[in-house]
Enzyme design. Structure first.
Site, short mmCIF file in Angstrom:
data_model
loop_
_atom_site.label_atom_id
_atom_site.label_comp_id
_atom_site.label_asym_id
_atom_site.label_seq_id
_atom_site.Cartn_x
_atom_site.Cartn_y
_atom_site.Cartn_z
N TYR A 51 -41.71 -0.85 19.66
CA TYR A 51 -41.61 -0.97 21.11
C TYR A 51 -41.82 0.38 21.80
O TYR A 51 -41.23 1.39 21.41
CB TYR A 51 -40.24 -1.53 21.52
N GLY A 58 -40.74 -3.36 28.82
CA GLY A 58 -39.94 -4.37 29.49
C GLY A 58 -40.46 -5.77 29.21
O GLY A 58 -40.68 -6.15 28.05
N HIS A 81 -44.19 4.33 37.63
CA HIS A 81 -42.79 4.29 38.03
C HIS A 81 -42.41 5.46 38.95
O HIS A 81 -41.25 5.56 39.36
CB HIS A 81 -41.88 4.27 36.80
N ASN A 193 -36.15 6.54 29.96
CA ASN A 193 -35.00 5.75 29.52
C ASN A 193 -33.75 6.62 29.45
O ASN A 193 -33.64 7.45 28.54
CB ASN A 193 -35.28 5.15 28.14
N ARG A 292 5.69 14.51 52.97
CA ARG A 292 6.70 14.30 51.93
C ARG A 292 6.15 13.64 50.68
O ARG A 292 6.68 13.82 49.58
CB ARG A 292 7.83 13.44 52.52
#
Length: 520
Positions: A51, A58, A81, A193, A292
């Protein structure tokens, strides 16, 4: 020079590299491991379907890619991208993104050539940052769009933030006499990635949140000094019976910071060691909650910041690529280490905690400005003519405005998953969005504290308490009063507030306090 590789990259080191611009070097043995991983992948990939090397990405992973098109595949991924929009990441955020990506690649599980990490180190050291846009990532296959823009700069395309200008990548490479990256096997996918953008931004957020916390602890103590409050609300005896680390740590810090203060009162001296005969006491027996309950309010903030620091440090030093190229075991493993849920959830928690910190500062500010509440200062700490002059009145508005914006921004991003990528990415983290929104909340809170600081300086001077402050709060007063001196006449305040904000963001207040006081 900070070495990258093998050793854990701690947030303190990241702060020195990112905020203080310390240069980086690459650990020799880690660099050898990166080379070994590349050599393994190059040999292992022969005649295998893997892959992202000879398949599409994808939902298009079913398509086989011919060997002659492997390099073009990686380049197409980077270019396609690089689709970011909106504002650019700040130079600090871009530098942190690059450092985070460099550090995870030096773990030697990405199958990249050593030229990648060497080039990234050179660019970091020359303060040359590829233009990375805020909008685009969903934080699931990692920060795909943000890291695509980083990769685009590495291959010599797109634009850089360089020496205060936006310039073409070619100008940077020519000026620095560097060569753009030559893609070999999977450098495109390896760059994209991962969670490095959300993690880098998240790391800066944690560093800044620590500064905010330290500053607000000091300011809280100063407000108590101004009011000559009783000191038992941060005593060890009171806080020791509440079993939360953060509360106890904040209370301890307040005890150390208040050491030698001539303003805080001992309850037993005023109420227990003598008979009280007044029917109506002029001073309150117990202060308002904003004075306080500081340990109880800032304690959870401390715990949240430090847990976020732990998670961000773990992510910063993790392998978040996919697939993981395990050259030691001679295998490749597919999964989802690029998923950013850890970072996304922490950024949501962090922004909520910082928003509450800002709310505390705002309530203390309002207390100082309202004579009906404090009974000791004129309206708006106005040292001039009431009605004619305005004091701090006009400066309260930006503080309140920022508090309101923070409250709106503090809705969680973590749960806003929207499927995309043809439903391949059917549940996503929105981690980069979460980190960026958290960054906005943090910057807003520095502005809230800037107004608070100016009011505190004004109040201390008005009361004539400068010489009675503790050494620690006196140091803070001296530092800030140079930037924002006490005033009588009305003048524009935006420049003073801007200087205080910058000082609070850039000064290593925590380290100064450690050196001055010796507390953890």
């Amino acid at each position: 020079m900070a070495p990258i590789g093998n050793a854990i990259l701690e947030l303190e080191t990241l702060e020195q590299i990112v905020l203080q611009k310390e240069t980086v070097s690459l650990n020799a043995s880690a660099l050898d491991a990166v080379n070994d991983c590349f050599d393994f992948l190059e040999a292992f990939a022969q005649d295998k379907l893997i892959y992202g090397i000879n398949t599409g990405f994808g939902p298009m992973a079913q398509y086989r890619i011919e060997d002659k098109e492997r390099i073009q595949l990686q380049l197409n991924l980077i270019r396609s991208h690089s689709s970011g929009m909106g504002q650019l990441l700040s130079p600090l955020q871009a530098r942190a993104t690059m450092l985070a990506r460099l550090n995870t690649m030096m773990r030697a599980y990405s199958g990249i050539h050593t030229d990648v990490v060497k080039l990234m180190a050179e660019l970091i050291n020359h303060e040359a940052y590829p233009c990375i846009y805020q909008h685009g990532g969903v934080g699931a296959s990692g920060d795909l769009v943000q890291l695509a823009h980083l990769a685009l700069g590495l291959i010599g395309e797109g634009h850089f933030q360089f020496r205060g200008e936006i310039v073409k990548a070619s100008v940077v490479y020519e000026t620095l006499k560097l060569k753009p990256l030559q893609v070999r096997i999977r450098e495109g996918l390896a760059m994209l990635n991962g969670t490095s953008s959300m993690t880098g931004i998240g790391a800066i957020n944690v560093v800044h949140a620590r500064k905010l916390l330290t500053g607000q602890i000091l300011f809280s103590l100063m407000v108590n000094e101004i009011m000559e409050a009783y000191d038992d609300h941060f005593s060890e005896e009171l806080n020791g019976v509440k079993l939360h680390k953060g509360q106890q740590r904040v209370a301890k810090a307040m005890r150390v910071i208040s050491n030698k203060s001539q303003l805080l009162r001992k309850r037993h001296e005023y109420l227990y060691d003598k008979k009280v005969t007044e029917s109506v006491l002029e001073d309150k027996v117990q202060e308002y909650y904003s004075l306080r309950c500081v340990p109880q309010i800032l304690g959870p903030v401390y715990d949240t910041i430090e847990y976020s620091a732990k998670i961000i440090t773990q992510e910063l030093n993790s392998v978040n690529d996919n697939p993981v190229i395990d050259y030691k075991n001679k295998n490749i493993f597919h999964g989802g280490n690029f998923h950013g849920d850890y970072v996304s959830l922490e950024m949501d928690k962090l922004k909520i905690a910082v928003t509450k910190l800002g709310m505390l500062a705002d309530r203390q500010l309002n207390f100082l400005l309202n004579p009906s509440l404090n009974k000791k200062l004129p309206a708006f700490i106005n040292a001039g003519v009431l009605g004619l002059n305005f004091g701090v009145q006009g400066m309260q508005y930006p503080a309140v405005s920022n508090v309101a914006e923070n409250q709106t921004l503090s809705n969680p991003m973590y749960i806003h998953s929207i499927p995309n990528n043809n439903d391949n990415q059917d549940i996503v983290s929105m981690g980069t969005n979460a980190a960026l929104i958290c960054s906005k909340v943090i910057e807003n809170t520095f502005e809230i504290l800037s107004v608070h600081a100016l009011a505190i300086i004004q109040a201390i001077h008005y009361k004539g308490f400068v010489e009675k402050l503790s050494p620690a709060t006196r140091w803070m007063y001296d530092e800030l009063s140079v930037l924002a001196p006490p005033f009588v006449e009305d003048t524009p305040s935006y420049e003073r507030l801007g200087k205080v904000k910058q000082w609070l963001m850039e000064t290593e207040v925590g380290e100064k306090m450690k050196a001055l006081l010796g507390f953890e």
